[in-house]
Design an enzyme around this catalytic site. Structure first.
Site, PDB file in Angstrom:
ATOM      1  N   SER A   1      -2.508   1.396  -4.567  1.00 34.01           N
ATOM      2  CA  SER A   1      -2.997   2.488  -3.722  1.00 34.01           C
ATOM      3  C   SER A   1      -4.386   2.983  -4.111  1.00 34.01           C
ATOM      4  O   SER A   1      -4.679   3.150  -5.304  1.00 34.01           O
ATOM      5  CB  SER A   1      -2.035   3.684  -3.789  1.00 34.01           C
ATOM      6  OG  SER A   1      -2.607   4.804  -3.140  1.00 34.01           O
ATOM      7  N   ALA A   2      -5.195   3.223  -3.121  1.00 30.80           N
ATOM      8  CA  ALA A   2      -6.517   3.827  -3.347  1.00 30.80           C
ATOM      9  C   ALA A   2      -6.390   5.351  -3.326  1.00 30.80           C
ATOM     10  O   ALA A   2      -7.389   6.069  -3.295  1.00 30.80           O
ATOM     11  CB  ALA A   2      -7.494   3.379  -2.274  1.00 30.80           C
TER      12      ALA A   2
ATOM     13  N   ASP B   1      -1.607  -0.806   5.789  1.00 30.59           N
ATOM     14  CA  ASP B   1      -2.003  -0.164   7.054  1.00 30.59           C
ATOM     15  C   ASP B   1      -3.490  -0.373   7.325  1.00 30.59           C
ATOM     16  O   ASP B   1      -3.990  -0.023   8.386  1.00 30.59           O
ATOM     17  CB  ASP B   1      -1.680   1.339   7.023  1.00 30.59           C
ATOM     18  CG  ASP B   1      -2.675   2.103   6.163  1.00 30.59           C
ATOM     19  OD1 ASP B   1      -3.540   2.806   6.732  1.00 30.59           O
ATOM     20  OD2 ASP B   1      -2.616   1.964   4.943  1.00 30.59           O
TER      21      ASP B   1
ATOM     22  N   ASP C   1      -0.378   5.113   0.987  1.00 34.74           N
ATOM     23  CA  ASP C   1      -0.701   6.088   2.043  1.00 34.74           C
ATOM     24  C   ASP C   1      -0.709   5.439   3.421  1.00 34.74           C
ATOM     25  O   ASP C   1      -1.409   4.461   3.642  1.00 34.74           O
ATOM     26  CB  ASP C   1      -2.077   6.716   1.768  1.00 34.74           C
ATOM     27  CG  ASP C   1      -2.034   7.694   0.600  1.00 34.74           C
ATOM     28  OD1 ASP C   1      -2.906   7.613  -0.274  1.00 34.74           O
ATOM     29  OD2 ASP C   1      -1.095   8.509   0.544  1.00 34.74           O
TER      30      ASP C   1
ATOM     31  N   ASP D   1       0.873  -1.170   0.000  1.00 34.74           N
ATOM     32  CA  ASP D   1       0.000   0.000   0.000  1.00 34.74           C
ATOM     33  C   ASP D   1       0.915   1.225   0.000  1.00 34.74           C
ATOM     34  O   ASP D   1       2.135   1.115   0.227  1.00 34.74           O
ATOM     35  CB  ASP D   1      -0.863  -0.051   1.272  1.00 34.74           C
ATOM     36  CG  ASP D   1      -1.583   1.251   1.548  1.00 34.74           C
ATOM     37  OD1 ASP D   1      -2.301   1.710   0.655  1.00 34.74           O
ATOM     38  OD2 ASP D   1      -1.385   1.828   2.623  1.00 34.74           O
TER      39      ASP D   1
ATOM     40  N   LYS E   1      -9.267  -3.500  -2.994  1.00 31.89           N
ATOM     41  CA  LYS E   1      -7.929  -3.808  -3.518  1.00 31.89           C
ATOM     42  C   LYS E   1      -7.784  -5.329  -3.554  1.00 31.89           C
ATOM     43  O   LYS E   1      -7.089  -5.943  -2.730  1.00 31.89           O
ATOM     44  CB  LYS E   1      -6.864  -3.214  -2.610  1.00 31.89           C
ATOM     45  CG  LYS E   1      -6.842  -1.707  -2.591  1.00 31.89           C
ATOM     46  CD  LYS E   1      -5.620  -1.341  -1.765  1.00 31.89           C
ATOM     47  CE  LYS E   1      -5.452   0.015  -1.378  1.00 31.89           C
ATOM     48  NZ  LYS E   1      -4.268   0.252  -0.557  1.00 31.89           N
TER      49      LYS E   1
HETATM   50  N1  LIG Z   1      -7.933  13.546   2.533  1.00 30.33           N
HETATM   51  C1  LIG Z   1      -8.546  12.549   1.862  1.00 30.33           C
HETATM   52  N2  LIG Z   1      -8.114  11.292   2.061  1.00 30.33           N
HETATM   53  C2  LIG Z   1      -8.741  10.340   1.345  1.00 30.33           C
HETATM   54  C3  LIG Z   1      -9.780  10.613   0.443  1.00 30.33           C
HETATM   55  N3  LIG Z   1     -10.188   9.452  -0.107  1.00 30.33           N
HETATM   56  C4  LIG Z   1      -9.417   8.505   0.444  1.00 30.33           C
HETATM   57  N4  LIG Z   1      -8.559   9.031   1.315  1.00 30.33           N
HETATM   58  C5  LIG Z   1      -7.568   8.326   2.104  1.00 30.33           C
HETATM   59  O1  LIG Z   1      -6.615   7.718   1.214  1.00 30.33           O
HETATM   60  C6  LIG Z   1      -6.292   6.421   1.728  1.00 30.33           C
HETATM   61  C7  LIG Z   1      -6.172   5.437   0.589  1.00 30.33           C
HETATM   62  O2  LIG Z   1      -4.909   5.387   0.087  1.00 30.33           O
HETATM   63  P1  LIG Z   1      -3.974   4.058   0.230  1.00 30.33           P
HETATM   64  O3  LIG Z   1      -2.716   4.387  -0.526  1.00 30.33           O
HETATM   65  O4  LIG Z   1      -3.744   3.877   1.697  1.00 30.33           O
HETATM   66  O5  LIG Z   1      -4.759   2.930  -0.381  1.00 30.33           O
HETATM   67  C8  LIG Z   1      -7.421   5.978   2.593  1.00 30.33           C
HETATM   68  O6  LIG Z   1      -6.896   5.308   3.732  1.00 30.33           O
HETATM   69  C9  LIG Z   1      -8.214   7.216   2.921  1.00 30.33           C
HETATM   70  O7  LIG Z   1      -8.154   7.518   4.299  1.00 30.33           O
HETATM   71  C10 LIG Z   1     -10.200  11.972   0.268  1.00 30.33           C
HETATM   72  O8  LIG Z   1     -11.095  12.308  -0.502  1.00 30.33           O
HETATM   73  N5  LIG Z   1      -9.541  12.902   1.007  1.00 30.33           N
HETATM   74 MG   LIG Z   2      -2.990   3.120   3.317  1.00 37.06          MG
END
Ligand SMILES: Nc1nc2c(ncn2[C@@H]2O[C@H](COP(=O)(O)O)[C@@H](O)[C@H]2O)c(=O)[nH]1
Ligand SMILES: [Mg+2]
Length: 290
Positions: free
Chosen positions: A153-154, A227, A40, A38, A202
């Protein structure tokens, strides 16, 4: 074996199982290994000096290219949906439609901002994004041993890739699957590309859109980094997995989620803002080859 596994942040339901898998990964070597991660709050930091670090979405939300009204609406969505995303008392099935709602509404707001492709680099430069300590060692070790890294990644793929480029870790062995922006011929954001990837899809439902894992069919040993509980299905596209080591970063609602994370992930890192444990495991697996 791996001194970093003695860190106070490390929790394992079965240390013996972890030792067994790590030994197998070392024995079978780098040619059979691939890493699925992942982005974020896994490769990027959760917090610094008591403040939250931005996700790739936050980087956009907080940037100069978003109007004050747009920023407020995006923040309202975050404050409404993020607690649902991490709510330990709701199932993934209950959360999925709400996550689709969140991502759809957020993307809709971003489309109204007329974001320019040429502004992405500056947006990232001016952001407060922070990658975890040890991120260069992590990326460089995988690159040096030609181990594929699939970042699933989302978040926002265009932002995520720019973060990697600016950190000088976007090596040829790195592939990304995420929500990508689609710009018109004037370089103005006009839509987001399909499929929409959120925290809890995912898995095979979106992986069928890529033949990434088919090309790596000989690499049947996996290290998975995430995470979120939704990150555990990121390697669903790998056929015939022989060994998998899952490492979960537990960043938020630690006490409420500890039990669930320890049942789900082989290694749980509580409030650990580094990649020390991951790098320690990689160093052991690749040991004599380093
Ligand atoms: N500030 C915002 N955060 C957002 C939004 N939509 C999703 N998210 C966050 O991104 C992660 C997903 O990413 P990943 O790389 O961990 O898959 C997710 O955990 C959300 O908390 C948004 O519109 N604004
Ligand atoms: Mg994440």
């Amino acid at each position: 074996m791996v001194p970093e596994l003695e860190k106070a942040t490390v929790h394992m339901k079965s240390p013996e199982h972890v030792r067994r898998v790590i030994s197998a990964l070392r024995k079978e070597g780098p040619d059979k290994l691939q890493v699925v991660s992942d982005f974020d709050m896994t490769l990027s930091r959760f917090g610094f000096n008591g403040r939250r670090c931005p996700t790739s979405h936050n980087i956009l939300d907080n940037s100069q290219v978003i109007s004050e009204e747009g920023r407020k609406k995006l923040k309202d969505l975050l404050h409404y949906y993020y607690p649902i995303e991490i709510d330990p008392n709701r199932t993934m099935e209950e959360k999925r439609p709400l996550m689709v709602e969140w991502w759809t509404r957020a993307h809709g707001l971003l489309l109204q901002q007329k974001i320019l492709k040429r502004d992405i680099a500056k947006i990232v430069e001016e952001s407060e994004v922070m990658l975890r300590d040890g991120v260069n060692t992590f990326f460089d070790q995988l690159h040096q041993h030609n181990i594929p890294l699939f970042i699933f990644s989302a978040g926002v793929g265009d932002i995520l890739e720019e973060v990697l480029r600016q950190a000088k870790v976007f090596h040829p062995n790195v592939n990304v699957m995420s929500n990508y922006m689609d710009f018109d011929d004037k370089g103005v954001l006009r839509q987001f590309k399909e499929p929409l990837i959120h925290t809890y899809n995912k898995n095979g439902s979106v992986l069928e859109k890529t033949d990434h894992f088919q090309q790596l069919s000989s690499r049947t040993n996996i290290i998975l980094l995430g995470d979120s509980m939704g990150d555990l299905s990121m390697a669903d596209g790998v056929a015939n997995v022989e060994n998998i080591l899952t490492i979960g970063f537990l960043n938020d609602k630690v006490d409420e989620q500890r039990g669930k994370y320890r049942d789900a992930y082989d290694v749980v890192l509580e409030k650990d803002e580094t990649l020390d444990v991951v790098n320690g495991i990689l160093c052991y697996i690749l040991g004599d080859l380093n």
